[in-house]
Scaffold this motif. Sequence first.
Motif, PDB file in Angstrom:
ATOM      1  N   GLY A   1       0.985  -1.333   0.093  1.00 40.03           N
ATOM      2  CA  GLY A   1       0.058  -0.102   0.137  1.00 40.03           C
ATOM      3  C   GLY A   1       0.934   1.358  -0.044  1.00 40.03           C
ATOM      4  N   SER A   2       0.382   2.283   0.676  1.00 42.73           N
ATOM      5  CA  SER A   2       1.431   3.429   0.655  1.00 42.73           C
ATOM      6  C   SER A   2       2.752   2.998   1.371  1.00 42.73           C
ATOM      7  N   THR A   3       2.804   2.200   2.422  1.00 41.99           N
ATOM      8  CA  THR A   3       3.978   1.691   3.009  1.00 41.99           C
ATOM      9  C   THR A   3       4.071  -0.133   2.664  1.00 41.99           C
TER      10      THR A   3
ATOM     11  N   GLY B   1      -3.042  -4.681  -1.278  1.00 41.44           N
ATOM     12  CA  GLY B   1      -2.656  -3.234  -1.489  1.00 41.44           C
ATOM     13  C   GLY B   1      -2.457  -2.845  -2.892  1.00 41.44           C
ATOM     14  N   GLY B   2      -2.533  -1.680  -3.010  1.00 40.56           N
ATOM     15  CA  GLY B   2      -2.573  -1.171  -4.627  1.00 40.56           C
ATOM     16  C   GLY B   2      -1.390  -1.733  -5.621  1.00 40.56           C
ATOM     17  N   GLY B   3      -0.497  -2.246  -5.079  1.00 40.60           N
ATOM     18  CA  GLY B   3       0.630  -2.860  -5.853  1.00 40.60           C
ATOM     19  C   GLY B   3       0.400  -4.337  -6.108  1.00 40.60           C
TER      20      GLY B   3
ATOM     21  N   GLY C   1       7.421   2.149  -0.005  1.00 40.60           N
ATOM     22  CA  GLY C   1       6.092   1.797  -0.316  1.00 40.60           C
ATOM     23  C   GLY C   1       5.543   2.663  -1.611  1.00 40.60           C
ATOM     24  N   GLY C   2       4.240   2.247  -1.818  1.00 40.27           N
ATOM     25  CA  GLY C   2       3.403   3.272  -2.851  1.00 40.27           C
ATOM     26  C   GLY C   2       3.562   4.715  -2.712  1.00 40.27           C
ATOM     27  N   ALA C   3       3.567   4.938  -1.593  1.00 36.43           N
ATOM     28  CA  ALA C   3       3.574   6.527  -1.407  1.00 36.43           C
ATOM     29  C   ALA C   3       4.579   7.344  -2.148  1.00 36.43           C
TER      30      ALA C   3
ATOM     31  N   ALA D   1      -1.711  -5.816  -8.024  1.00 39.58           N
ATOM     32  CA  ALA D   1      -2.167  -6.147  -9.290  1.00 39.58           C
ATOM     33  C   ALA D   1      -0.921  -5.936 -10.342  1.00 39.58           C
ATOM     34  N   ASN D   2       0.091  -5.403  -9.941  1.00 40.20           N
ATOM     35  CA  ASN D   2       1.262  -5.034 -10.866  1.00 40.20           C
ATOM     36  C   ASN D   2       2.035  -6.568 -11.000  1.00 40.20           C
ATOM     37  N   GLU D   3       1.781  -7.106 -12.346  1.00 37.28           N
ATOM     38  CA  GLU D   3       2.280  -8.257 -12.815  1.00 37.28           C
ATOM     39  C   GLU D   3       3.817  -8.148 -12.989  1.00 37.28           C
TER      40      GLU D   3
HETATM   41  P1  ADP Z   1      -3.106   2.406   1.513  1.00 40.99           P
HETATM   42  O1  ADP Z   1      -2.029   1.822   2.183  1.00 40.99           O
HETATM   43  O2  ADP Z   1      -3.058   3.927   1.427  1.00 40.99           O
HETATM   44  O3  ADP Z   1      -4.494   1.906   1.936  1.00 40.99           O
HETATM   45  P2  ADP Z   1      -3.552   1.198  -1.142  1.00 40.99           P
HETATM   46  O4  ADP Z   1      -3.363  -0.377  -0.743  1.00 40.99           O
HETATM   47  O5  ADP Z   1      -4.870   1.636  -1.616  1.00 40.99           O
HETATM   48  O6  ADP Z   1      -2.910   2.182  -0.080  1.00 40.99           O
HETATM   49  O7  ADP Z   1      -2.300   1.372  -2.279  1.00 40.99           O
HETATM   50  C1  ADP Z   1      -1.970   2.631  -2.806  1.00 40.99           C
HETATM   51  C2  ADP Z   1      -0.832   2.824  -3.374  1.00 40.99           C
HETATM   52  O8  ADP Z   1      -0.678   1.697  -4.319  1.00 40.99           O
HETATM   53  C3  ADP Z   1      -0.513   3.883  -3.908  1.00 40.99           C
HETATM   54  O9  ADP Z   1       0.619   4.787  -3.217  1.00 40.99           O
HETATM   55  C4  ADP Z   1       0.028   3.710  -5.441  1.00 40.99           C
HETATM   56  O10 ADP Z   1       1.208   4.462  -5.586  1.00 40.99           O
HETATM   57  C5  ADP Z   1       0.284   2.204  -5.542  1.00 40.99           C
HETATM   58  N1  ADP Z   1      -0.164   1.557  -6.648  1.00 40.99           N
HETATM   59  C6  ADP Z   1      -1.204   1.920  -7.380  1.00 40.99           C
HETATM   60  N2  ADP Z   1      -1.348   1.380  -8.665  1.00 40.99           N
HETATM   61  C7  ADP Z   1      -0.179   0.693  -8.515  1.00 40.99           C
HETATM   62  C8  ADP Z   1       0.586  -0.288  -9.551  1.00 40.99           C
HETATM   63  N3  ADP Z   1      -0.054  -0.523 -10.864  1.00 40.99           N
HETATM   64  N4  ADP Z   1       1.900  -0.566  -9.473  1.00 40.99           N
HETATM   65  C9  ADP Z   1       2.403  -0.299  -8.348  1.00 40.99           C
HETATM   66  N5  ADP Z   1       2.034   0.393  -7.260  1.00 40.99           N
HETATM   67  C10 ADP Z   1       0.699   0.920  -7.552  1.00 40.99           C
END
Ligand code: ADP
Length: 423
Positions: free
Chosen positions: A244-246, A377-379, A282-284, A381-383
Motif C-alpha cells: 500500500g502506501s507503505t 494493497g495497490g501494488g 512503498g507506494g507513497a 495487481a502489478n504483474e
Molecule cells: P493504502 O496503504 O493507502 O491503503 P492502497 O493499498 O490503496 O494504499 O495502495 C495505494 C498505493 O498503491 C499507492 O501509493 C500507489 O502508488 C500504489 N499503486 C497503485 N497502482 C499501482 C501499480 N499499478 N503498481 C504499483 N503500485 C501501484
Amino acid sequence: MNLYLGIDFGTSGARGVVIDEEASCIQAQVRYPFQDSPAAVTPKIWQEALFMLVEQIPNQLRREIKAIAINGTSSTVLLVDAVGNPVDTPLLYNDARGSLVLEHLRNIAPPNHTVLSATSSLAKLLWMMQQPSFSEARYFLHQADWLAFLLHGQLGISDYHNALKLGYDVEELKYPEWLENLQIPIQLPKVLPPGTPIAQLRPEIADKFGLRRDCLVCAGTTDSIAAFLASGAKLPGEAVTSLGSTLVLKLLSRTRQEDARYGIYSHRLGDLWLTGGASNTGGAVLKQFFTNAELESLSWEIDASIASELDYYPLLKVGDRFPINDPNLPPRLSPRPDNPVEFLHGLLESIARIEARGYELLQQMGADKLSRVYTAGGGAANETWTAIRARYLQVPVVASVYTEAAYGTALLAMGGGIKGEQE
Ligand code: ADP
C-alpha cells in the motif's frame, strides 16, 4: 443455510461482509463511510454505523446469520461506566497522548515491551487514569469489544489480538504480574481467543433487526490481523506483503519473534505466531513520481527478468525502522535516469529488495522459512512487480483473492459459529 457476518471498523468507514459455509462466495457486502475525519467520529457514530450496516443486509440473509464477529482499529480504546456508556471521548489508534506517561511506563514494563510506545493501549489507559472522567469509569475496552458488547450485552470481554498492546501475555494467556501489580482500579477485559463464541445476540437486538435469537457474537480481532486472515495464508512459512502506501510484511511461523528495535512483534494465531515488520518505503514514494495510470502503463514496458542496476532506498523522508533500523537513514533516489521506464524499474526493484531483506531478517530471527507470499494493497495487481519480487524472494508470489478485513473477520465468525454449534 448458515451465514456468517464479519464487520470491519476502519479509519474511513465501516464495512460488513456476509459469507456462507463455503466462504468462496460473498453473499452480501455493505458499507458505511464516515462523513467526518477520524478524530470527529464518536462512539455514537460507531453505533449508528454498526446498525446501519446490519440494516443494509437483505432481510432473507439476515435471518440466516449464525454468527457475527467485529474487528476494530488496533489500540482504539475507551472507558465506559457500569452499564457500558462511554465516560469520555475514545483515544484513537494513532493518538500519542500516552507519550506523557511513557517515562512512568518504562519503570513498570519490561525493557523493549510492546506497550512501551506512546500509542499503546496501556499508555493510553495510564493517561486516561489521570483525567477527571476516570472516576466514572468501570471498564476499559477496545473499539471492537465495545461494539460487540452492543450486540451481546456483556461488558469486559476482549480477544488476545486487541489485548496485545494492553500488555496481555499472549503466550501464558494471562495478564503479567507487573501489570496486575499496578492494581488498576477498574476492570481490565477478560481475554478470549479471537473467534470464541461469547454469547447470543441480545433478544431485543435480534428482534429489532430481524436477526436470529440464537445468532452468536464471537470475540473479534484487529483490522490488520483481519486483513491477514482474509488472504488465505494458513501454513507456517506463508506470508502476506501489503504493498500500500507503505510496505508491511507478515510471516506465519511456529516461533515467536520480538524485537522492539525493529518494531517487530508477534501476534498469536492459534498454535502459530504472526510476525510482522513495516517499512516506510512503498507506494507513497511511487505516487510522488507517477500517477496510477503511468504506473500501470510504464510497468508493462519493464523487462522483469533483468535486474535494474539502480540501487535506491525509496523513502518520503529520512528514517526507517525495518528492515534497517536507522532514524537517520536518508532517502536514496539517485541517479535518476531520463527514461521513466528505467526509473520506475529501479524503484520497483529497490522496494522488492527491501521486501526480500525484510523476510530474510524475520527468518534470521528464527521465523519459519518463507514458502509463499500473498500480496495485498495497490501494488498487488502489478504483474511486472510480482515477477521482479518473485526473482528476489525465490518463492511463489500470488495476489490474495480476498484482502478485505471484513472478509477475514467473517471467517473468524464462521469458525466461532461452527464451534458454537458443536458445543
Ligand atoms: P493504502 O496503504 O493507502 O491503503 P492502497 O493499498 O490503496 O494504499 O495502495 C495505494 C498505493 O498503491 C499507492 O501509493 C500507489 O502508488 C500504489 N499503486 C497503485 N497502482 C499501482 C501499480 N499499478 N503498481 C504499483 N503500485 C501501484
